[in-house]
Design a protein around this motif. Structure first.
Motif, PDB file in Angstrom:
ATOM      1  N   ALA A 184       1.093  -1.123   0.009  1.00 50.06           N
ATOM      2  CA  ALA A 184       0.041  -0.004  -0.216  1.00 50.06           C
ATOM      3  C   ALA A 184       0.953   1.392  -0.160  1.00 50.06           C
ATOM      4  N   PHE A 185       2.035   1.241   0.874  1.00 49.71           N
ATOM      5  CA  PHE A 185       2.774   2.510   0.898  1.00 49.71           C
ATOM      6  C   PHE A 185       3.577   2.675  -0.248  1.00 49.71           C
ATOM      7  N   ARG A 198     -13.307   3.115  13.173  1.00 49.33           N
ATOM      8  CA  ARG A 198     -12.845   4.398  13.364  1.00 49.33           C
ATOM      9  C   ARG A 198     -11.507   4.683  12.553  1.00 49.33           C
ATOM     10  N   LEU A 199     -11.385   5.771  11.817  1.00 46.27           N
ATOM     11  CA  LEU A 199     -10.173   6.319  11.621  1.00 46.27           C
ATOM     12  C   LEU A 199      -9.284   6.699  12.550  1.00 46.27           C
ATOM     13  N   VAL A 200      -7.938   5.953  12.788  1.00 46.32           N
ATOM     14  CA  VAL A 200      -7.310   6.218  13.799  1.00 46.32           C
ATOM     15  C   VAL A 200      -6.033   7.292  13.230  1.00 46.32           C
ATOM     16  N   THR A 201      -5.437   7.143  12.078  1.00 41.87           N
ATOM     17  CA  THR A 201      -4.663   8.092  11.738  1.00 41.87           C
ATOM     18  C   THR A 201      -4.654   8.284  10.154  1.00 41.87           C
ATOM     19  N   GLU A 202      -4.104   9.305   9.580  1.00 40.51           N
ATOM     20  CA  GLU A 202      -4.026   9.379   8.172  1.00 40.51           C
ATOM     21  C   GLU A 202      -2.601  10.215   7.856  1.00 40.51           C
ATOM     22  N   GLY A 203      -2.221  10.058   6.726  1.00 36.16           N
ATOM     23  CA  GLY A 203      -1.153  10.954   6.389  1.00 36.16           C
ATOM     24  C   GLY A 203      -0.315  10.658   5.109  1.00 36.16           C
ATOM     25  N   GLU A 204       0.688  11.305   4.860  1.00 41.78           N
ATOM     26  CA  GLU A 204       1.460  10.782   3.646  1.00 41.78           C
ATOM     27  C   GLU A 204       2.092   9.353   4.132  1.00 41.78           C
ATOM     28  N   SER A 205       2.221   8.568   3.023  1.00 39.13           N
ATOM     29  CA  SER A 205       2.724   7.185   3.331  1.00 39.13           C
ATOM     30  C   SER A 205       3.939   7.027   4.087  1.00 39.13           C
ATOM     31  N   ALA A 207       5.325   9.251   5.878  1.00 40.47           N
ATOM     32  CA  ALA A 207       5.260   9.529   7.244  1.00 40.47           C
ATOM     33  C   ALA A 207       4.727   8.566   7.993  1.00 40.47           C
ATOM     34  N   LEU A 208       3.530   7.742   7.547  1.00 39.55           N
ATOM     35  CA  LEU A 208       3.202   6.740   8.391  1.00 39.55           C
ATOM     36  C   LEU A 208       3.954   5.559   8.454  1.00 39.55           C
ATOM     37  N   ALA A 209       4.687   5.470   7.519  1.00 43.35           N
ATOM     38  CA  ALA A 209       5.482   4.239   7.647  1.00 43.35           C
ATOM     39  C   ALA A 209       6.788   4.384   8.450  1.00 43.35           C
ATOM     40  N   GLY A 210       7.293   5.709   8.709  1.00 43.58           N
ATOM     41  CA  GLY A 210       7.889   5.929   9.900  1.00 43.58           C
ATOM     42  C   GLY A 210       7.210   6.146  11.353  1.00 43.58           C
ATOM     43  N   ASP A 211       5.934   6.122  11.220  1.00 42.44           N
ATOM     44  CA  ASP A 211       5.302   6.228  12.637  1.00 42.44           C
ATOM     45  C   ASP A 211       5.472   4.964  13.319  1.00 42.44           C
TER      46      ASP A 211
END
Lengths: 224, 286
Positions: A184-185, A198-205, A207-211
């Motif tokens: 997906a990323f 529920r949506l728990v988080t969203e953002g640029e792939s 950034a999310l991969a680094g979360d």
């Protein structure tokens, strides 16, 4: 400046009896954008896909689709007794397109399988038929529910290439619903994470991969 | 020998009428998953309508056509009751069709009374290899052949026919591609009504029909349809012909009062064999 959204979901609530499957979900997909929706089993991903396709009535909130939306449902959901060509032709029910030759141009393998019964094909071939069937409706946005489920990595990679190519060449918007976060990323610039409706988080792939929380939940255990 | 041939040919005609009833059952079951117990009713409605219209002085052809259309409307109404409400399970729909059948008794008695009615068919007979066969029987065989060929073409070759098959094959996927599954179910019921009606107008000149004739018709039709696992028209046709010949032979050789029992017996044997092979009429997940 972001292009106009083709899919806009606002405060969507879907309930099965007393159980709330989606709780005030808000998301959007812009024209020509590829967006991922991640989440574990039972998070409500397929419910969202069905609501987007108009197969489920929301309890509240709105789903707005500008243009035509096609769904590749979870588990392919072909017509097993019909031939591949017939499966494709029925994909054109909404658009009035009966001739699958444009789809054969994109997915030449389907032309070779045209006369085979869809039910006897391998998982990868069936996913390709489901893909082709969705394209028959000439969609502006494609919702793909679990592209990689049950498929070998090289088969998934092949389908992902087709998806990226359609997005690049024709501006097809894609909402990719996946458990495979790596895939997906890689494909999508932006992603949403859905858990327990529920949506728990969203953002640029990136950034999310680094979360660490996302990476722990979806990259640690979900390498395929 | 010529008696045997006569029974065989007459049996084929009887079998063809059964096949038409059964084909309606198969069409409806294929598309909606519902076993339609009101299928015999469509034939009765058409038969009674035809006898009334002919009695009013309408010409042949027009009367039968109007009667068949009336049966198609009856099919559509049954469909509305059985599958009109989204989310009705096939099993609930089956019970609804039983109810429609019983309700139809009341309507038919009010409109036509409870005495059997007949209608004139094609007069005369033809001699084939020493065996005498009524022209009406030949008509039944010819119409059945045309109807089955038309059904095969419709389901195998046309887009609408394939969409109907798709609804049976995977109702969820049919909705995904945008097919209105409910409307397709209603169409199947109307088509089933039409086929039942065709059987009704063809049978009425051969044997008088009354409000409760549907029991004999549905038992025979169901036996044939089960033979084809409720989904396969060609095997259903074979089963119906077999049944028709067996019953006519039984009647011809002196067991005429046991025709229905023979049909029931054959149906039991077929169901036991089918059940042993595969769960042919088990509840399919929808």
């Amino acid at each position: 400046m972001t292009p106009a959204p083709v899919v806009e979901v606002t405060d969507l609530v879907v309930a099965y009896g007393a159980a709330t499957a989606l709780d005030r979900v808000t998301l959007s997909v812009a024209e020509g954008e590829m967006v991922a929706l991640l989440g574990p089993n039972g998070a409500g991903k397929s419910t969202l896909a069905n609501a987007l396709a108009g197969l489920l009535r929301p309890a509240s909130g709105t789903v707005t689709v500008r243009g035509r939306l096609a769904l590749i449902p979870e588990g392919r959901q072909l017509f097993p007794d019909l031939s591949v060509a017939d499966n494709l032709a029925l994909g054109g029910w909404r658009s009035g397109v009966r001739d699958p030759s444009a789809v054969y141009d994109v997915l030449p393998r389907l032309a070779e399988l045209a006369d085979r019964r869809a039910g006897v094909l391998s998982g990868g071939e069936q996913q390709m038929v489901a893909f082709g069937r969705a394209l028959m409706s000439r969609p502006d946005v494609l919702v793909v529910d679990e592209l990689s489920l049950g498929l070998a990595p090289n088969v998934t990679a092949g389908l992902a290439r087709h998806l990226a190519e359609l997005n690049r060449a024709r501006g097809l918007a894609v909402l990719l619903i996946e458990q495979n976060a790596r895939l997906a990323f890689e494909l999508c610039r932006r992603a949403y994470v859905l858990e327990s409706g529920r949506l728990v988080t969203e953002g640029e792939s990136a950034a999310l991969a680094g979360d660490p929380r996302v990476a722990g939940a979806y990259l640690g255990g979900a390498i395929t | 020998m010529s008696a045997f041939l006569t029974y065989l040919l007459n049996g084929l005609a009887v079998g063809c009428a059964i096949a038409l009833i059964a084909s309606g059952l198969v069409v409806i079951h294929r598309v909606t998953g519902v076993v339609n117990f009101a299928q015999g009713t469509f034939a009765v409605v058409a038969g009674l309508c035809a006898s009334s219209l002919l009695g009013l002085g309408l010409p042949h052809g027009a009367s039968e056509l109007a009667a068949v259309l009336a049966a198609a409307v009856a099919g559509l109404l049954t469909g509305l009751a059985a599958v009109g409400r989204p989310g009705t399970t096939p099993l609930s729909s089956l019970i609804v069709t039983l109810g429609v059948g019983v309700l139809a008794y009341a309507v038919e008695i009010v409109l036509w009374g409870d005495q059997p009615r007949s209608a004139p068919g094609l007069a005369g007979s033809v001699t084939v290899a020493g065996a005498r066969i009524q022209t009406q029987h030949l008509l039944v065989i010819a119409v059945t052949a045309v109807a089955f060929a038309a059904l095969a073409l419709f389901f195998g070759r046309t887009y609408l026919g394939k969409a109907l098959t798709a609804c049976a094959s995977n109702p969820y996927a049919a909705r995904v591609v945008g097919i209105d599954v409910r409307r397709m179910g209603l169409l199947a019921f109307a088509l089933g009504g039409l086929l039942g009606g065709l059987a009704g107008v063809l049978v009425t000149p051969m044997r008088p029909i009354s409000f409760d004739s549907d029991v004999t018709l549905i038992v025979n039709g169901f036996a044939a349809a089960v033979f084809g696992a409720l989904t396969r028209p060609v095997i259903t046709l074979a089963g119906a012909l077999l049944l028709g010949v067996a019953e006519t032979m039984a009647a011809g050789y002196g067991y005429g009062s046991h025709q229905l029992e023979i049909a029931l017996g054959l149906m039991l044997v077929v169901m036991i064999v089918q059940a042993g092979r595969r769960p042919a009429i088990s509840q399919e997940p929808t």
